[in-house]
Design a protein around this motif. Structure first.
Motif, PDB file in Angstrom:
ATOM      1  N   ASP A 188     -10.084  14.051  -3.013  1.00 48.18           N
ATOM      2  CA  ASP A 188     -10.854  13.774  -1.789  1.00 48.18           C
ATOM      3  C   ASP A 188      -9.945  13.270  -0.677  1.00 48.18           C
ATOM      4  OD1 ASP A 188     -13.116  14.486  -3.035  1.00 48.18           O
ATOM      5  OD2 ASP A 188     -13.960  12.461  -3.220  1.00 48.18           O
ATOM      6  N   LYS A 189      -9.008  12.421  -1.045  1.00 51.68           N
ATOM      7  CA  LYS A 189      -8.158  11.850   0.002  1.00 51.68           C
ATOM      8  C   LYS A 189      -7.250  12.920   0.598  1.00 51.68           C
ATOM      9  CE  LYS A 189      -5.756   7.776   1.407  1.00 51.68           C
ATOM     10  NZ  LYS A 189      -4.972   6.599   1.088  1.00 51.68           N
ATOM     11  N   ARG A 190      -6.768  13.808  -0.244  1.00 54.18           N
ATOM     12  CA  ARG A 190      -5.954  14.911   0.270  1.00 54.18           C
ATOM     13  C   ARG A 190      -6.776  15.799   1.209  1.00 54.18           C
ATOM     14  NH1 ARG A 190      -1.503  13.882  -2.190  1.00 54.18           N
ATOM     15  NH2 ARG A 190      -0.832  14.452  -4.276  1.00 54.18           N
ATOM     16  N   PHE A 201      -2.897   1.294  -5.378  1.00 57.34           N
ATOM     17  CA  PHE A 201      -3.705   2.405  -4.888  1.00 57.34           C
ATOM     18  C   PHE A 201      -4.406   1.959  -3.601  1.00 57.34           C
ATOM     19  CE2 PHE A 201      -4.784   4.506  -9.286  1.00 57.34           C
ATOM     20  CZ  PHE A 201      -3.434   4.572  -9.563  1.00 57.34           C
ATOM     21  N   CYS A 202      -4.700   2.931  -2.745  1.00 60.44           N
ATOM     22  CA  CYS A 202      -5.342   2.538  -1.494  1.00 60.44           C
ATOM     23  C   CYS A 202      -6.144   3.700  -0.928  1.00 60.44           C
ATOM     24  CB  CYS A 202      -4.278   2.090  -0.500  1.00 60.44           C
ATOM     25  SG  CYS A 202      -4.925   1.626   1.106  1.00 60.44           S
ATOM     26  N   SER A 203      -7.401   3.454  -0.703  1.00 64.74           N
ATOM     27  CA  SER A 203      -8.242   4.486  -0.106  1.00 64.74           C
ATOM     28  C   SER A 203      -8.239   4.355   1.412  1.00 64.74           C
ATOM     29  CB  SER A 203      -9.668   4.398  -0.641  1.00 64.74           C
ATOM     30  OG  SER A 203     -10.089   3.053  -0.671  1.00 64.74           O
ATOM     31  N   GLU A 204      -8.315   3.137   1.916  1.00 65.72           N
ATOM     32  CA  GLU A 204      -8.155   2.865   3.347  1.00 65.72           C
ATOM     33  C   GLU A 204      -7.974   1.371   3.500  1.00 65.72           C
ATOM     34  OE1 GLU A 204     -11.967   4.649   3.824  1.00 65.72           O
ATOM     35  OE2 GLU A 204     -11.932   3.536   1.964  1.00 65.72           O
ATOM     36  N   ASN A 205      -7.477   0.992   4.651  1.00 68.63           N
ATOM     37  CA  ASN A 205      -7.340  -0.428   4.928  1.00 68.63           C
ATOM     38  C   ASN A 205      -8.011  -0.721   6.259  1.00 68.63           C
ATOM     39  OD1 ASN A 205      -6.613  -3.073   4.598  1.00 68.63           O
ATOM     40  ND2 ASN A 205      -4.443  -2.660   4.285  1.00 68.63           N
ATOM     41  N   LEU A 206      -8.209  -2.003   6.543  1.00 69.76           N
ATOM     42  CA  LEU A 206      -8.946  -2.372   7.742  1.00 69.76           C
ATOM     43  C   LEU A 206      -8.166  -3.396   8.558  1.00 69.76           C
ATOM     44  CD1 LEU A 206     -11.107  -1.726   5.358  1.00 69.76           C
ATOM     45  CD2 LEU A 206     -12.732  -2.812   6.884  1.00 69.76           C
ATOM     46  N   THR A 265       0.859  -1.177   0.000  1.00 74.95           N
ATOM     47  CA  THR A 265       0.000   0.000   0.000  1.00 74.95           C
ATOM     48  C   THR A 265       0.904   1.239   0.000  1.00 74.95           C
ATOM     49  OG1 THR A 265      -0.028  -0.189   2.399  1.00 74.95           O
ATOM     50  CG2 THR A 265      -1.894  -1.141   1.218  1.00 74.95           C
ATOM     51  N   PRO A 266       0.351   2.401  -0.298  1.00 73.17           N
ATOM     52  CA  PRO A 266       1.182   3.614  -0.355  1.00 73.17           C
ATOM     53  C   PRO A 266       2.010   3.848   0.913  1.00 73.17           C
ATOM     54  CG  PRO A 266      -0.946   4.048  -1.331  1.00 73.17           C
ATOM     55  CD  PRO A 266      -1.023   2.658  -0.788  1.00 73.17           C
ATOM     56  N   CYS A 267       1.426   3.606   2.079  1.00 77.47           N
ATOM     57  CA  CYS A 267       2.180   3.833   3.318  1.00 77.47           C
ATOM     58  C   CYS A 267       3.349   2.875   3.419  1.00 77.47           C
ATOM     59  CB  CYS A 267       1.268   3.710   4.533  1.00 77.47           C
ATOM     60  SG  CYS A 267       0.393   2.135   4.670  1.00 77.47           S
ATOM     61  N   GLN A 268       3.166   1.664   2.939  1.00 77.04           N
ATOM     62  CA  GLN A 268       4.249   0.684   2.994  1.00 77.04           C
ATOM     63  C   GLN A 268       5.372   1.050   2.032  1.00 77.04           C
ATOM     64  OE1 GLN A 268       2.148  -3.020   2.303  1.00 77.04           O
ATOM     65  NE2 GLN A 268       1.463  -3.114   4.433  1.00 77.04           N
ATOM     66  N   ALA A 280      -5.326   5.090  11.463  1.00 82.68           N
ATOM     67  CA  ALA A 280      -4.213   5.779  10.811  1.00 82.68           C
ATOM     68  C   ALA A 280      -4.559   6.216   9.394  1.00 82.68           C
ATOM     69  CB  ALA A 280      -2.972   4.891  10.804  1.00 82.68           C
ATOM     70  N   CYS A 281      -5.467   5.504   8.764  1.00 77.41           N
ATOM     71  CA  CYS A 281      -5.815   5.807   7.380  1.00 77.41           C
ATOM     72  C   CYS A 281      -6.545   7.151   7.248  1.00 77.41           C
ATOM     73  CB  CYS A 281      -6.665   4.691   6.792  1.00 77.41           C
ATOM     74  SG  CYS A 281      -5.806   3.109   6.774  1.00 77.41           S
ATOM     75  N   HIS A 282      -7.119   7.609   8.355  1.00 77.77           N
ATOM     76  CA  HIS A 282      -7.770   8.921   8.300  1.00 77.77           C
ATOM     77  C   HIS A 282      -6.761  10.057   8.172  1.00 77.77           C
ATOM     78  CE1 HIS A 282     -11.492   6.971   9.049  1.00 77.77           C
ATOM     79  NE2 HIS A 282     -11.150   6.565  10.265  1.00 77.77           N
ATOM     80  N   PHE A 283      -5.509   9.721   8.417  1.00 76.91           N
ATOM     81  CA  PHE A 283      -4.467  10.753   8.336  1.00 76.91           C
ATOM     82  C   PHE A 283      -3.517  10.453   7.184  1.00 76.91           C
ATOM     83  CE2 PHE A 283      -5.709  10.076  12.773  1.00 76.91           C
ATOM     84  CZ  PHE A 283      -6.434  11.251  12.948  1.00 76.91           C
ATOM     85  N   CYS A 284      -4.046   9.904   6.139  1.00 76.19           N
ATOM     86  CA  CYS A 284      -3.212   9.508   5.007  1.00 76.19           C
ATOM     87  C   CYS A 284      -3.696  10.235   3.769  1.00 76.19           C
ATOM     88  CB  CYS A 284      -3.307   8.002   4.801  1.00 76.19           C
ATOM     89  SG  CYS A 284      -2.582   7.441   3.272  1.00 76.19           S
ATOM     90  N   ALA A 285      -2.775  10.907   3.089  1.00 78.13           N
ATOM     91  CA  ALA A 285      -3.162  11.727   1.946  1.00 78.13           C
ATOM     92  C   ALA A 285      -2.814  11.093   0.607  1.00 78.13           C
ATOM     93  CB  ALA A 285      -2.476  13.087   2.061  1.00 78.13           C
ATOM     94  N   CYS A 330      -0.455   4.200  13.750  1.00 79.20           N
ATOM     95  CA  CYS A 330       0.189   3.024  13.162  1.00 79.20           C
ATOM     96  C   CYS A 330      -0.589   2.486  11.971  1.00 79.20           C
ATOM     97  CB  CYS A 330       0.330   1.942  14.228  1.00 79.20           C
ATOM     98  SG  CYS A 330       1.003   0.427  13.560  1.00 79.20           S
ATOM     99  N   VAL A 331       0.097   2.373  10.838  1.00 78.34           N
ATOM    100  CA  VAL A 331      -0.551   1.863   9.642  1.00 78.34           C
ATOM    101  C   VAL A 331      -0.383   0.352   9.497  1.00 78.34           C
ATOM    102  CG1 VAL A 331      -0.311   4.038   8.411  1.00 78.34           C
ATOM    103  CG2 VAL A 331       1.468   2.310   8.182  1.00 78.34           C
ATOM    104  N   GLY A 332       0.415  -0.230  10.379  1.00 70.80           N
ATOM    105  CA  GLY A 332       0.619  -1.668  10.305  1.00 70.80           C
ATOM    106  C   GLY A 332       1.501  -2.086   9.142  1.00 70.80           C
TER     107      GLY A 332
END
Ligand SMILES: Cc1cc2nc3c(=O)[nH]c(=O)nc-3n(C[C@H](O)[C@H](O)[C@H](O)COP(=O)(O)OP(=O)(O)OC[C@H]3O[C@@H](n4cnc5c(N)ncnc54)[C@H](O)[C@@H]3O)c2cc1C
Ligand code: SF4
Ligand code: SF4
Ligand code: SF4
Lengths: 300, 238
Positions: free
Chosen positions: A279-281, A153-158, A122-125, A212-217, B194-196
């Motif tokens: 939207d994500k930004r 691409f990633c909108s959010e993860n769970l 994912t983008p954060c990774q 954490a995904c709520h703070f990801c742009a 934490c994004v894991g």
């Protein structure tokens, strides 16, 4: 620092006439619609199977010895980070699992066992790996040995538990009965084993998403060599953005080898992708977290 | 380059690796407080190893004087750079004392670069020395960032220790109240950031981090090196 990273990695903005606004999807070299030519890969893949096809190409051409991917473990739809070395294993790992898969946790193991590796994340990774490249205190040799970073691409993860809750509460289905899961066109869709399709609007997902995904742009994995997604592409196709020289080269060589076919991005719906990226930004800008931004001067 | 080493409250492993790295890269270790007496001679680079007790005025003065004799000052190892073993395992050990008397040396003197790690490997130090000698700003950037005053943590003894046990959240990862980049809102929990991704687990030299989706620190293995924090994509953006 991000600017610096880009310079180092040989990124360049395209001048004028972009198919996609780099302010929204991040700087890129080229943008395509693409899909795997191998039907088996398309079948197993989430969308056009481009991610799996690119990795297969990288393995078979000897560009990398191994790839870190998310395969499915013993629980239904629970991803498990895995280091794979064969195209068969890649096929097994194909398809999106909508739960956290800490792929980067295998980075140390992978780079110490293999001369060259690829990582899908994912983008954060993907950002995490870029950081590990520069802050070499933790994992040695990342810069030398990670040869290909594919971002999805990633909108959010769970978290897995919340994915299970989402399936039960919102869709009334047990995870083990789900055949297919997908996020497209603003809907989270599952298909059950008896072919029944159920959907909820993506907006319902945020209650279940990892905090954490709520703070990801970053929707489109801006730090990747190649970013692959589906938003903005017709069914069965991927949107693909190459962002580095390395990313462009591997994509071209996969096309030349006949593993991928491409079309113009404009044949899909680039506006939809731009809207989602915007939207994500904005979501981050609107978030209540006061601590995140000051330390992320490059963020919105 | 002429190199000097000032060793403060520390175990000395960083110094050992510095010596090896200097030998390998052909730099002269002109002076070391572990073997030489007196003041630091004029050198190009001063490495400072270890923490300083806030109550130890002599050590603070020594450090202040030492940094004036070098063009470039580098904190070497986690104890000096970010906190590390000296701060977390010695400084916070005694529950009756205030939480925050032992600080990384970086808190007491202006520094140019930091090399965290417990200890930083010979390779890591050699790589830094090469970058410094070549004046490669790009490769030096991470060390510069890490030497910055991340958290503006002033030594004014904020909270008393609540008990002999440290909470994980107080020590490590993204809500580390010490390493954390100034996040002083109690409402922010580790999970919020934490994004894991698993990077911390890959980077931990002590293999103290286990994770299914989010990390769990096995306190009995953790050496407080702060590596997990440095590499975490959510601690600060590269
Ligand atoms: C949580 C999540 C949210 C997503 N949201 C969007 C979105 O909003 N818009 C959009 O366009 N695309 C989104 N995607 C990406 C999309 O689902 C596809 O992965 C992407 O289009 C690539 O398609 P493909 O056919 O090339 O994939 P494939 O060829 O099937 O390859 C997918 C690769 O992703 C890896 N993978 C699967 N699950 C995970 C995971 N949880 N973590 C890390 N790696 C994993 C697999 O190992 C595989 O290598 C999301 C993916 C995930 C996992
Ligand atoms: S939304 Fe952002 S933080 Fe969350 S999983 Fe996706 S890339 Fe990571
Ligand atoms: S958990 Fe590991 S990386 Fe983090 S401080 Fe402890 S020993 Fe260091
Ligand atoms: S490195 Fe990744 S898994 Fe570890 S604390 Fe940071 S975000 Fe979480």
């Amino acid at each position: 620092m991000r600017g610096l990273l880009r310079k180092v990695l040989g990124r360049s903005r395209r001048d004028g006439g972009e198919e996609l606004d780099p302010e929204l999807v991040g700087p890129y070299r080229s943008a395509y619609l693409a899909r795997a030519t191998d039907e088996r890969v398309r079948e197993a893949g989430q969308d056009g199977g481009v991610t799996t096809a690119l990795l297969t190409h990288a393995l078979e051409e000897g560009l990398v010895e191994a790839a870190i991917v998310a395969t499915t473990g013993s629980d239904p739809w629970k991803p498990e980070p895995t280091v794979v070395t064969s195209p068969e294993e890649l096929l097994e790992a194909a398809g999106s699992k909508y739960a956290i898969s800490p792929n980067v946790s295998l980075l140390e193991e992978a780079v110490s066992a293999h001369e060259s590796v690829a990582l899908v994340g994912t983008p954060c990774q993907v950002t995490a790996v870029r950081k590990a490249e520069r802050y070499a205190h933790g994992v040695a040799d990342v810069a030398e040995r990670v040869r290909l970073l594919v971002g999805i691409f990633c909108s959010e993860n769970l978290e897995y538990e919340n994915l299970q809750r989402l399936l039960r509460e919102e869709l009334g289905v047990d995870p083990s009965r789900v055949e297919r899961m997908d996020i497209t066109a603003g809907k989270f869709t599952v298909v059950t084993e008896d072919g029944e399709e159920r959907t909820v609007p993506v907006s319902r997902l945020s209650r279940y998403a990892n905090e954490a995904c709520h703070f990801c742009a970053d929707l489109t994995a801006e730090d990747a060599d190649v970013s692959v997604g589906s938003t903005g592409a017709p069914d069965g196709w991927n949107v693909v953005l190459t962002r580095t020289d390395r990313g462009e080269e591997i994509l071209q060589s996969a096309v030349d080898a006949g593993r991928l076919e491409t079309r113009e991005v404009s044949e899909g719906d680039p506006k939809v992708l731009e809207r989602l990226a915007r939207d994500k930004r904005e979501r981050v800008r609107d978030s209540r977290c006061a601590t995140w931004r000051p330390y992320h001067p490059s963020g919105p | 380059m002429r190199v000097a080493l000032l060793s403060l409250m520390s175990c000395g492993s960083c110094a050992e690796n510095l010596e090896l790295a200097c030998r390998r890269t052909g730099h002269e270790l002109a002076w070391s407080s572990l073997t030489d007496d007196g003041e630091v001679p004029d050198v190009d680079v001063l490495f400072v190893e270890g923490a300083v007790d806030f109550e130890d005025a002599e050590a603070q003065e020594r450090l202040e004087r030492a940094v004036t004799s070098a063009d470039t000052v580098v904190t070497l190892g986690s104890c000096a750079a970010t906190g590390g073993f000296a701060r977390h395992a010695i400084g916070m050990r005694e529950p009756a004392r205030y939480h925050f008397t032992v600080f990384p040396a970086a808190k007491f003197a202006g520094t140019d670069y930091a090399i965290p790690g417990c200890p930083p490997t010979e390779d890591a130090i050699a790589a830094f020395l090469r970058a410094l000698e070549e004046g490669d700003e790009d490769r030096l950037e991470p060390y510069r960032v890490l030497s910055g005053d991340f958290h503006g943590l002033a030594p004014d003894l904020p909270a008393p220790v609540r008990g002999p046990e440290l909470e994980v959240e107080d020590v490590l990862l993204t809500s580390n109240k010490d390493l954390c980049l100034g996040c002083d809102l109690d409402v922010i929990e580790r999970d919020l950031f934490c994004v894991g991704c698993g990077t911390c687990a890959a980077a931990c030299p002590a293999r103290a981090i286990e994770l299914d989706e989010k990390p769990e620190v096995r306190q009995e293995r953790c050496i407080r090196c702060g590596t997990c924090f440095v590499v975490c994509p959510r601690s600060f953006r590269p």
